[in-house]
Design a protein around this motif. Structure first.
Motif, short mmCIF file in Angstrom:
data_model
loop_
_atom_site.label_atom_id
_atom_site.label_comp_id
_atom_site.label_asym_id
_atom_site.label_seq_id
_atom_site.Cartn_x
_atom_site.Cartn_y
_atom_site.Cartn_z
N ASN A 1 36.93 -34.87 -2.78
CA ASN A 1 36.44 -36.00 -1.98
C ASN A 1 36.29 -37.23 -2.87
OD1 ASN A 1 35.75 -34.91 0.87
ND2 ASN A 1 34.83 -33.42 -0.52
N PRO A 2 37.40 -37.80 -3.33
CA PRO A 2 37.30 -38.97 -4.21
C PRO A 2 36.73 -40.18 -3.49
CG PRO A 2 39.55 -38.67 -3.48
CD PRO A 2 38.80 -37.45 -3.02
N THR B 1 45.54 -36.48 -4.90
CA THR B 1 44.28 -36.12 -4.26
C THR B 1 44.12 -36.76 -2.89
OG1 THR B 1 41.89 -35.88 -4.68
CG2 THR B 1 42.88 -38.01 -5.21
N ASN C 1 40.63 -37.47 0.13
CA ASN C 1 39.24 -37.25 0.52
C ASN C 1 39.27 -36.35 1.76
OD1 ASN C 1 36.72 -37.78 2.15
ND2 ASN C 1 36.20 -38.85 0.26
N GLU D 1 36.36 -38.77 -8.82
CA GLU D 1 36.27 -37.46 -8.17
C GLU D 1 35.56 -36.49 -9.11
OE1 GLU D 1 39.16 -33.92 -6.36
OE2 GLU D 1 39.85 -36.01 -6.31
N CYS E 1 32.47 -38.95 -3.75
CA CYS E 1 32.73 -38.76 -5.18
C CYS E 1 32.59 -37.32 -5.65
CB CYS E 1 31.80 -39.65 -6.02
SG CYS E 1 31.68 -41.37 -5.50
#
Length: 282
Positions: A235-236, A223, A225, A183, A231
């Motif tokens: 938004n991992p 977290t 997304n 992230e 990424c």
């Protein structure tokens, strides 16, 4: 990341299962093994911070006379996001939070006096030492800290994610594990992926991930997304061992905490030189 932008654990009694007769002349069969009963995850001993969630925690080896501890995410640090590659240890702190009871009512304000360990690299964790002991909190308020499990969690396990900030419990399960979760500038290893529909929101950052099998803390929520982007901040993306990137829009994640138990010395103190220690080193 799931920070806000702007437990006594009850266990139901096991039901007795009677033996079944196959016929009037047949001997009684042995009683069946009792089915596992899920631990009810509540808000007890969670902590509400100004922008995140936290919890009162202990190591498996902790004793009552030890200083109590408060666990949240590294990105909830009062000094701001911890830069990639940085580790914080033994830094003075005056962070405060509100300890909650099982229904989310306020019990007492707790205050930290030191950051024992914090990072956003490898994992996303921040462990504070409080200015009181486990025994004092127990005798005065009946507070029972969550025990940080010493074992890697298992896929398929039911989990509760109690948020002190929102005074709400998310009931989910562990879908699997991610080799690397990326992230923005941060990367986390062996991250916990929740089931589809586990919709943690801003403010749930730092919430403990509690096993409904053991009642122990097996991870820390951090977290999701949010927009389907790749990424970026909030938004991992998932990166496998071969470097392939996968984006799961809306999926939420947590980080490993059993690593703490691999770094304890005989004095129950975090020591990054302990053989087999998994926590990120400076």
């Amino acid at each position: 990341m799931r920070f806000r932008r702007a437990s006594a654990i009850g266990v139901a009694a096991l039901a007795a299962i009677a033996g079944i007769l196959t016929g009037p002349a047949a001997p009684a069969q042995a009683a069946a093994a009792p089915a596992p009963v899920a631990v009810a995850v509540t808000l007890a001993n969670t902590i509400a911070l100004s922008n995140c969630s936290a919890s009162l925690v202990r190591f498996p080896s902790s004793v009552g006379t030890d200083s109590a501890m408060m666990l949240t995410n590294g990105h909830c640090y009062e000094g701001g996001f911890i830069a990639a590659g940085r580790v914080i240890q033994n830094v003075s702190s005056t962070r405060t939070g509100t300890l909650l009871n099982s229904s989310g009512g306020s019990v007492v304000r707790v205050r930290a006096n030191r950051v024992l360990y914090g990072t956003m690299t490898g994992s996303d964790v921040l462990l504070y030492r409080l200015n009181t002991t486990f025994a004092a909190l127990s005798s005065s308020y009946g507070a029972v800290p969550l025990t940080i499990s010493a074992a890697h969690p298992t896929a398929g396990t039911g989990i509760g994610i109690p948020s002190g900030y929102w005074k709400r419990v998310w009931n989910c399960s562990i879908d699997g594990f991610v080799n690397t979760l990326r992230e923005d500038t941060w990367t986390w290893k062996d991250s916990i992926r929740y089931n589809t529909g586990c919709d943690t929101i801003g403010g749930t950052s730092g919430s403990p991930i509690v096993s409904t099998v053991t009642g122990e803390l097996v991870g820390i929520n951090n977290t999701s997304n949010e927009d389907g982007a790749r990424c970026t901040l909030n938004n991992p993306c998932e990166v496998d061992a071969a470097g392939n990137v996968t984006v799961l829009s809306g999926r939420s994640y947590g980080q490993q905490t059993y690593w703490f138990t691999t770094c304890l010395n005989s004095s129950r103190t975090i020591d990054l030189t302990v053989s087999g220690c998994l926590l990120t080193k400076p």
